[in-house]
Motif scaffolding. Sequence first.
Motif, PDB file in Angstrom:
ATOM      1  N   GLU A 139      -7.284 -10.268  -0.307  1.00  0.00           N
ATOM      2  CA  GLU A 139      -8.308 -10.680  -1.285  1.00  0.00           C
ATOM      3  C   GLU A 139      -8.203  -9.866  -2.568  1.00  0.00           C
ATOM      4  OE1 GLU A 139     -12.052 -10.317   0.716  1.00  0.00           O
ATOM      5  OE2 GLU A 139     -11.650 -12.018   2.071  1.00  0.00           O
ATOM      6  N   GLN A 140      -7.989  -8.561  -2.425  1.00  0.00           N
ATOM      7  CA  GLN A 140      -7.879  -7.695  -3.601  1.00  0.00           C
ATOM      8  C   GLN A 140      -6.671  -8.050  -4.474  1.00  0.00           C
ATOM      9  OE1 GLN A 140      -8.874  -3.805  -1.220  1.00  0.00           O
ATOM     10  NE2 GLN A 140      -8.790  -3.277  -3.366  1.00  0.00           N
ATOM     11  N   LEU A 141      -5.579  -8.450  -3.819  1.00  0.00           N
ATOM     12  CA  LEU A 141      -4.339  -8.729  -4.553  1.00  0.00           C
ATOM     13  C   LEU A 141      -4.171 -10.200  -4.919  1.00  0.00           C
ATOM     14  CD1 LEU A 141      -1.850  -6.462  -2.554  1.00  0.00           C
ATOM     15  CD2 LEU A 141      -2.883  -5.991  -4.765  1.00  0.00           C
TER      16      LEU A 141
ATOM     17  N   LYS B 108      -8.715  -8.090   3.701  1.00  0.00           N
ATOM     18  CA  LYS B 108      -9.308  -7.341   2.596  1.00  0.00           C
ATOM     19  C   LYS B 108      -8.261  -7.046   1.513  1.00  0.00           C
ATOM     20  CE  LYS B 108     -12.691  -4.839   0.758  1.00  0.00           C
ATOM     21  NZ  LYS B 108     -13.926  -5.442   0.267  1.00  0.00           N
ATOM     22  N   VAL B 109      -7.068  -6.598   1.935  1.00  0.00           N
ATOM     23  CA  VAL B 109      -5.981  -6.303   0.993  1.00  0.00           C
ATOM     24  C   VAL B 109      -5.541  -7.584   0.290  1.00  0.00           C
ATOM     25  CG1 VAL B 109      -3.577  -5.519   0.804  1.00  0.00           C
ATOM     26  CG2 VAL B 109      -5.172  -4.271   2.257  1.00  0.00           C
TER      27      VAL B 109
ATOM     28  N   GLN C 137      -0.911  -5.223  -7.777  1.00  0.00           N
ATOM     29  CA  GLN C 137      -1.607  -6.398  -8.310  1.00  0.00           C
ATOM     30  C   GLN C 137      -0.820  -7.035  -9.451  1.00  0.00           C
ATOM     31  OE1 GLN C 137      -5.769  -5.697  -8.937  1.00  0.00           O
ATOM     32  NE2 GLN C 137      -6.220  -7.841  -8.627  1.00  0.00           N
TER      33      GLN C 137
ATOM     34  N   THR D  55     -12.553  -1.326   6.140  1.00  0.00           N
ATOM     35  CA  THR D  55     -11.419  -1.776   5.318  1.00  0.00           C
ATOM     36  C   THR D  55     -10.163  -0.966   5.639  1.00  0.00           C
ATOM     37  OG1 THR D  55     -12.110  -0.259   3.571  1.00  0.00           O
ATOM     38  CG2 THR D  55     -12.875  -2.532   3.397  1.00  0.00           C
TER      39      THR D  55
ATOM     40  N   THR E 116       0.856  -1.197   0.000  1.00  0.00           N
ATOM     41  CA  THR E 116       0.000   0.000   0.000  1.00  0.00           C
ATOM     42  C   THR E 116       0.887   1.241   0.000  1.00  0.00           C
ATOM     43  OG1 THR E 116      -0.099   0.108   2.413  1.00  0.00           O
ATOM     44  CG2 THR E 116      -1.783  -1.227   1.311  1.00  0.00           C
TER      45      THR E 116
END
Length: 788
Positions: A643-645, A640-641, A613, A586, A493
């Motif tokens: 899952e996104q990546l 959450k991070v 990503q 989040t 991040t």
Amino acid sequence: MGGRVKKELILEGLDCANCASKIESKIKEINGVCSVHMNFVTKTLSIEIESDEKLDKVLAQVKDIINKYEPEVIVNERIITKTEKKVLLLMGLGCANCAAKMEKEIKNLAGVKFASVDFVSKRLVIEANSKQELSRILDEAAKIINRIEPHVHMVDESKPKTGAGKAEKQSSKNNKKEMVRLALGGTLFVIPLILDFSFWTEFTLYFASYLLVGGEVLLKAGRNILRGQIFDENFLMGIATIGAFAIQEFPEGVAVMLFYQIGEFFQDMAVNRSRKSIAALMDIRPDFANLKIGDEIRRVSPEEVNIGAMILVKPGEKIPLDGRVMEGKSMVDTSALTGESIPREVEAGSDVFSGFINKNGLLTVEVTKDFGESTVSKILELVQNASSKKAPTESFITKFARYYTPVVVFASLALAIIPPLVIKGATFSQWIYRALVFLVISCPCALVVSIPLGFFGGIGGASKNGILVKGGNYLEALNNVHTVVFDKTGTLTKGVFKVTEIHPKGNITEEALLEYAVYGESYSNHPIAASILRAYGKEVNKEAIESYDEISGYGVKVKVRGKEILAGNMKLMDKEEISYEPVETTGTAVYVAIDGVYGGAIIISDEIKEDAQKAIQDLRTVGVKKIAMLTGDSQSVGRKVAEQLGLDEVYGELLPDQKVEKLELLDRQKSSKGKLIFVGDGMNDAPVLARADIGVAMGGLGADAAIEAADVVLMTDEPSKLVSAIKIARRTKRIVWQNIIFSFGVKIFVLLLGAGGIATMWEAVFADVGVALIAVFNAMRVLKAEHL
């Protein structure tokens, strides 16, 4: 008054990187302290004090500061036994095998703490305990170098313009003489090949040609034999060519020596060209600084500029030292340090680093670091010293070369003697010739020269892409990555936090809740604390803070105007047994309690980096089996991070020691040959960076702690640079192994042909110098890698 005194303190029990940073900052403010450096990895605090008269007073203040922030830490004093270091350029060094011999003998000298001879950059680095010892060692090292390579000149690297310049001119003159000598010898060699002469006239012409071309080789071989150094290329070429004359193969004897010398000449040129190409990659050292003294501008060496001085940087000039822009606005080219082609805008208040190139505006910069501590100086030192940390392949080849040549020499001796005695009809002259072919081939130059050159080129190429690799061993290790573990904040991040929600509880207003949180975070330099201070937007009255206690991994406890304020994560609320309402978010939630009563939560959000990503996808493409994330943030935010990546595993709410535990757990799960990389954003991750097989510091530009703790430093904030590092490592390995297989393949093939009587000395010469030349040019392809 006494001179400057250096002290080293070992802080046993120090486990809070944040506290370490605060301790360092506070000690810098003490009157009489010249410089302070905290190494969180080794728990060492180095202090330089103005004079020994102030020593006791300063140390008492230092201990008070340490006790204030970390009462449990035990401080042990130790007088620094600083090693003396000397870096010398070995001008005229052209033999990789000789460089290895020099290094081995110098390392064995009494009093040597460290010694390394780098054939590629021609650098000799020696460390000793004292100036007196170093002086003696340098004298003994000079004798060793003179004995092994009499024409090599030692030049102090700190005075390159005088000594090195003369040596380069001398080298150029020697090259011209060499070309004339080879041309004359070649002419004498060609005459009897074209015209018919009597035996003795022919012998005289060939012998004269042989002495012209190979006299130097014979002299070197003779000197080395007297010193007990038998098995080297001079000995091999001498024996092979004298043997050819003994069996009346005059043309081949001269031809072997002539083409060996021509091959060596071109090989030296190729290696020197390689050195210059690598040096050009790191041509970031500034030549001068425009020092501002009142209204006067003086051009001085960057080493002469002190901290706090003002320098002027004109358009087109390199910024010579790290500093802060005081006046002016401009675009700066950062590509020399970061590998990024897009210019960066700077203005008053912006930090700039040495090595940046000022593109258009006029800048006035206040110097914040001495040249020796500047970014460009540290990068140059890292890249130049990288070759002293040899890759396993390099170390193996160096050892292999030591045994390979004697084995081939004895094999050729057996080939000359045994077959004529046991094979019917075999003659000694026939088998001696075959044995001589064996001798010519046996020199391992192709490997000894091209492999270090390949790794050094790989390190140079990586640095051009903004990736600092601290040694060939780490570059080679990047080929076998099994698991990559990322830190979250500032790595995956952006680490640029912003207060997005405030949830007060009871009678407390949003403004009051924010103010309580501000007092709690006022001494912290964490990005979350900075975002709360930014949202508050007013001056914080720190005098109102009666006590401040940072609870590592939980948060802070402060007393302000008689009220006890707690600000931190859920674990802090649980620890202090405060009833609170968990917030589903989040972002990161900072929970605040006043006098034991829950007051609400402040939500701070962070953004995932644009290329995070793609970096994860590309890591999987290059064969990384597992990608995990460790964070001190809450499990829900981490999940959450992840899952996104698309990460495989995530561990949240970790204290610094728990991060190390989780890393060790992941380490046990990987394959035995696979390597584990940890990627973090610097000081707070120092213990985990040190524990991983390969520690990678993210965004290391100007971050001293990151550069110190990590094995690889990515000079930008892009996770995708890790993929570039792996690709460069693989390209380097591929080229190195091409050279190994090609060199061995050709040599073994020609050895077999020679033993069978098919190959002549002409093929043998190609198998030696021809292969070496091709391998050197192939190694240079590492530098021509596209921008990855």
